[in-house]
Each structure stands twice: as C-alpha cells, then as structure tokens.
Design a protein around this motif. Structure first.
Motif, PDB file in Angstrom:
ATOM      1  N   TRP A 194      64.213  34.365  85.509  1.00 39.69           N
ATOM      2  CA  TRP A 194      64.103  33.392  84.477  1.00 39.69           C
ATOM      3  C   TRP A 194      63.024  32.363  84.441  1.00 39.69           C
ATOM      4  O   TRP A 194      62.920  31.831  85.435  1.00 39.69           O
ATOM      5  CB  TRP A 194      65.492  32.881  84.488  1.00 39.69           C
ATOM      6  CG  TRP A 194      65.645  31.766  83.180  1.00 39.69           C
ATOM      7  CD1 TRP A 194      65.626  32.070  81.872  1.00 39.69           C
ATOM      8  CD2 TRP A 194      65.409  30.191  83.418  1.00 39.69           C
ATOM      9  NE1 TRP A 194      65.804  30.831  81.311  1.00 39.69           N
ATOM     10  CE2 TRP A 194      65.592  29.867  82.234  1.00 39.69           C
ATOM     11  CE3 TRP A 194      65.632  29.555  84.392  1.00 39.69           C
ATOM     12  CZ2 TRP A 194      65.442  28.410  81.942  1.00 39.69           C
ATOM     13  CZ3 TRP A 194      65.193  28.153  84.122  1.00 39.69           C
ATOM     14  CH2 TRP A 194      65.337  27.725  82.834  1.00 39.69           C
ATOM     15  N   ASN A 195      62.374  32.289  83.644  1.00 36.49           N
ATOM     16  CA  ASN A 195      61.464  31.197  83.178  1.00 36.49           C
ATOM     17  C   ASN A 195      60.387  31.028  84.438  1.00 36.49           C
ATOM     18  O   ASN A 195      60.455  29.704  84.580  1.00 36.49           O
ATOM     19  CB  ASN A 195      62.132  30.060  82.619  1.00 36.49           C
ATOM     20  CG  ASN A 195      61.333  28.931  81.934  1.00 36.49           C
ATOM     21  OD1 ASN A 195      60.251  29.335  81.242  1.00 36.49           O
ATOM     22  ND2 ASN A 195      61.839  27.728  82.204  1.00 36.49           N
ATOM     23  N   SER A 200      71.120  31.742  79.629  1.00 36.53           N
ATOM     24  CA  SER A 200      70.389  30.746  79.147  1.00 36.53           C
ATOM     25  C   SER A 200      70.254  30.801  77.412  1.00 36.53           C
ATOM     26  O   SER A 200      70.517  32.024  77.220  1.00 36.53           O
ATOM     27  CB  SER A 200      68.941  30.474  79.790  1.00 36.53           C
ATOM     28  OG  SER A 200      68.049  31.760  79.138  1.00 36.53           O
ATOM     29  N   ASN A 251      64.978  28.678  76.946  1.00 38.21           N
ATOM     30  CA  ASN A 251      64.453  28.100  78.151  1.00 38.21           C
ATOM     31  C   ASN A 251      65.188  26.869  78.605  1.00 38.21           C
ATOM     32  O   ASN A 251      64.714  26.354  79.405  1.00 38.21           O
ATOM     33  CB  ASN A 251      62.826  27.826  77.992  1.00 38.21           C
ATOM     34  CG  ASN A 251      61.830  28.911  77.996  1.00 38.21           C
ATOM     35  OD1 ASN A 251      62.247  29.985  78.598  1.00 38.21           O
ATOM     36  ND2 ASN A 251      60.753  29.212  77.149  1.00 38.21           N
TER      37      ASN A 251
END
Length: 524
Positions: free
Chosen positions: A399-400, A443, A446
């Motif tokens: 993630w991110n 999420s 972001n």
C-alpha cells in the motif's frame, strides 16, 4: 416537478452519495496479489478500537474454512429475493454458501454441496492424505475465483468414493457455479486429469500422470486473460508428487494447457501457504515452487525452488529466478515457494516491474520481472535480498509505497520502498508466532490505512487455539489499535485454522475459522 418525481430524484441523489463497495472476486483482492483494498470509507484508525468496533456475529457453516471469502455487490437474485451484496464461503466439507454480506447469524441465501449423493462421494480424510495439516476432512481448500462478467464462481473440490471391495477412488473436479443460485454451469463439473512425458517420480511408461490423491491444491485459483489456473503441491511431502499448474477455459471448462514443473525429477510443489499465483496486465503468470529437483540451468526441465514467469496461453516458462544455493535450500526444507508473490505497481528507476517473494529461508527476494536473473552459480542476479527474522508463510501486502509482512515468530514489518529497495520503517510491538501472518490493508485511497492480521493455529500446535484479529495504524504500526481479545467476552473468535487471510469489505472484516466465518465491524 411532481412530488413523486421529486422524491425519486432525492432518493437517487442519496443513493449516489453512498459509496459502492468494489467486488472482491479473487484472493488478496486482485491478480497482482496486492493484499490491499483502497475502497474502504468506513473503517479508520480513529474508529477501530474496542469501544466502537467489535464482533458483529458469524456465518455458520458445515466445515473448516481455509479459502478466503469472496464478495459481489448488488446481485439481482431470482425468485423475488431482490438485490443483495453477497459473500461466498467454501468449506472443507465441500459446501459452497452465499450469504447476505451484512447479515451475520442469518441463514444462507443459497447453499450447495459438491458431493455426489448418488455415487456416495465424501471429502478426502486426513488418513487418506497421510497428513494431519487439514483435518478431519479435505474438500475445498483453495480460494475460488469469480468471473464477474458471466456471474460464475469457479471452485476446486476433492472427493473420494469408498468401496467395500477394491481400492477407494479419489477425484478432483473444477466446478463452475452461478453466483445467483449455486447451480452448475458450462456442463460442469470437470474432472481433473493430466499426463506429461517424463521420467520423474511416479512415472510409468515414460509418462507422469496427475495423482488426485497425492496432489494437494492449496494455492488460490487465478482467472486471467480468459483462463482459469489451478496449481498443486503435496500433503505433508508424501511422495511421489510434483508441482502442477493447469489452465482451463472458463466458458467450456476444457483443459487448455498443463505444466509439470519437475517432470524428470520430483517434488517442487506449488502451495504458497494458501495465497495465490499472480498475473500481470500482459497475462504472464508468476508461480513460485518449493523444494525439489532443479536442473533447468543445465539442460533439464525441472524447476525446484524457483520463481517462474509463465506464458499465460501455453504455460511455457518465459523466464525464471532460482537462488544460487538452491541445493542447500532444498536440502534444508526451506522452500522458495512457501509464500505467494506480490507484483508491485510500476516503480521509478531502472527496475520498473518488481516482484516480492518471501521464502521459508527467512529471505525476501526482490526480483525484476523484466529480467528475473535465472540461475547464477556464485551469486543471485536480484534487485535486493532482504533478510527476515523468521520463515515466510503467506504473502506481502502493498500500500502506498510500503510493503507489510509478518514472518514466522517475528514482528509485523513495514518496509518502505524507494528505487526498488526495501527498508524497514516500522514494526509492530508484538510478534506473530508461527506461521506469522498474511496481512491485509484497507484504506480510503491514500488515507486512513489499517493493516489487519490474524494470529492463527501454530505449527503442530493444539487445535484449541482461537484465532485473534489484530488491527494496526498503517502509518506507524507499534501497538495494535484493536485486537479481538481486548473484549474477549464480546469479540472472541472461534477455533483457528492456519494461513488465514483477513478480508475487508464495506466497513466489515471477515475471516475463516474451523466452524464459521467471523464478521467484525462498527458496533453502532
């Protein structure tokens, strides 16, 4: 404007403002096996705590659940049942269920058994498999996959037919079920069978045949570019066995391609701790293998302890990576293929297309998918090698710009990724016992990211251990913001299986146990 038309307009505006949950049709959310859903607008690090968040109930089923639940929103059901967001659950008793995803403790909307009542088939037993890892029965272990365009759920089931005289018979079949009713489609089910030229373990007359008893399917099914892919390994390393991958046509269930990854040797199973093989946008399929014969660098056809890049149409090996010390790894039972691969989104710098592969050898291989490195005698042609505090059993979640993973008997780690390099940026305050955990990240784009993980049954541990759900703020890890044991009287989960993957869907967290699928969410 007329009152009724005005009311309809207002209703449409209200419905349009409600976020629509994305479907979850495959293991770990997508074919890159990112382990992350960016569509979660309800659960945040601020409201996931023991006061506001907890166990809402469960879906009772007839067997242990190893397969990850799947979800399809707004399914228009027949017989005036209306539209429902459906959760699909498969069990080791060879049953498949569809429930309303937001109605724990309710009866299923439909339930089908994949056992043949006429022929008297039953699930395979742990005694048949000579392996106590999945017990007392072995039916559906692999996470199914859904073709959203045709409304079809593909599931692999194992069965046996007992005979008073003569040997018992064992079968594996690919089923194609309508997501609205559970009815078989496309002339299913399809009996799994295959044979390839070879002189490896179990060969007869120059052929190696697929053995429906010895071959154990644990890794998730994959649907990519008009093919359904299924993989196999072993039960407790009971020989003879091989790593197999087969491709099937999703419309006809015809077998399209077969690959045995050790046709002239042995073993090299594809098990991945119940996670799934991956596929990229071009349709290449990525499959890691376990301990076994390796001779591909010396003119052979065997790929033990390797990460394979396969042509999605033919299953031909297009590229591969094998560590230079494969012989040591195999002899030490330190499978490269103990975990599933994770494909990174495009990265800056010289290595744009990365694959992250944790192994039982306490290592993460960072592999360039465009040039995987093959086998080198003295060292490995890798982007990076990362050493972990324990063996890897599961898969990394991305993630991110961050990769999350909990190795066996180690902390949950957050690896920041920059220019193709992984660096530990945070760790959990507590360790996860064997086998570690396959995390899942939820999420809202972001922001508001939460890392979810399950503490499961341990290696050779008691069957009386309950599963424990953990939630961490993805930006700092540290102490968990929630565990299902903080208010155990209200939130305690049922008895744990192993290799459990939590899945987040529209404000709810779901995971399988030995008797039910647990449902957690906001209490009000």
């Amino acid at each position: 404007m007329k009152p009724l038309a005005l009311a309809n307009t207002v209703l449409a505006l209200i419905l349009g403002a409600i976020p629509v949950a994305a479907q979850i049709t495959t293991s770990q959310y997508d074919n890159s096996r990112s382990g992350a859903t960016p569509n979660e607008r309800y659960l945040t690090p601020q409201n996931v705590n023991a006061k506001q968040f907890g166990k809402l109930g469960s879906f009772k089923v007839d067997g242990a659940v190893y397969a990850q639940p799947l979800f399809v929103p707004s399914v228009d059901l027949p017989q005036h049942k209306g539209r429902h967001d459906l959760i699909f659950i498969a069990t080791e008793h060879n049953s498949v269920y569809a429930f309303d995803a937001y109605s724990p403790n309710s009866a299923p909307i439909w339930q089908v058994s994949l056992l043949d009542s006429v022929k008297g088939s039953v699930p395979v037993s742990e005694d048949d498999a000579q392996c106590p890892f999945i017990k007392p029965e072995i039916g559906i272990t692999s996470t199914p996959v859904i073709d959203i365009h045709t409304g079809t759920l593909y599931v692999l089931a194992r069965t046996r037919i007992l005979h008073k005289v003569g040997a018992n018979e064992f079968f594996q079949r690919l089923h194609a079920l309508a997501i609205t009713t559970g009815v078989e489609k496309f002339g299913g089910p399809k009996l799994i069978s295959a044979s390839v030229p070879g002189k490896g373990a179990g060969a007869s007359n120059g052929q190696v045949a697929f053995d429906p008893l010895k071959e154990n399917p644990r890794a998730a099914l994959l649907l990519s570019k008009n093919s359904v892919y299924i993989t196999w390994a072993s039960s407790c390393d009971v020989d003879p066995y091989h790593g197999w991958i087969m491709a099937y046509d999703p419309k006809t269930l015809a077998q399209k391609a077969v690959l045995n990854v050790s046709p002239d040797g042995s073993e090299a199973g594809i098990w991945l701790s119940d996670t799934g093989p991956a596929a990229d946008a071009e349709g290449n399929v990525y499959v890691p293998t376990g301990n076994g014969t390796f001779n591909a660098a010396f003119g052979g056809r065997d790929y033990g302890d390797s990460v394979l890049k396969l042509d999605g149409s033919t299953l031909a090996v297009r590229d591969y990576f094998t560590p230079h010390d494969q012989d040591r790894i195999s002899n030490a039972d330190s499978d490269v293929g103990s975990s599933g691969p994770t494909l990174m989104p495009d990265q800056p710098g010289p290595h744009r297309h990365l694959l992250l592969q944790p192994t039982k050898d306490s290592t993460i291989y960072v592999i360039d998918r465009d040039k995987m490195g093959k086998y080198q005698r003295e060292s490995d042609a890798l982007v990076q090698t990362v050493h972990m505090g324990g063996g890897g059993y599961g898969a990394i979640a991305y993630w991110n710009g961050h990769a999350y993973f909990a190795a066996s008997d180690d902390f949950l780690r957050d690896y920041a990724i920059k220019d193709g390099q992984l660096t530990i940026s945070a760790s959990s305050a507590m360790k996860f016992a064997n086998p570690g955990a396959t995390p899942s990240v939820s999420s809202d784009g972001n922001k508001n990211a939460i890392v979810w993980a399950i503490a499961t049954k341990t290696w050779n541990g008691p069957d009386t251990k309950t599963a424990v759900l953990y939630a961490f703020d993805a930006t700092k890890l540290g102490q968990p913001i929630y565990t299902s044991e903080q208010n155990s009287q209200r939130d305690r989960a049922a008895l744990a299986t192993r290799f459990v993957i939590p899945v987040v869907y529209s404000g709810h967290v779901y995971f399988g146990t030995r008797s039910e699928v647990e449902v957690y969410g906001l209490l009000k």
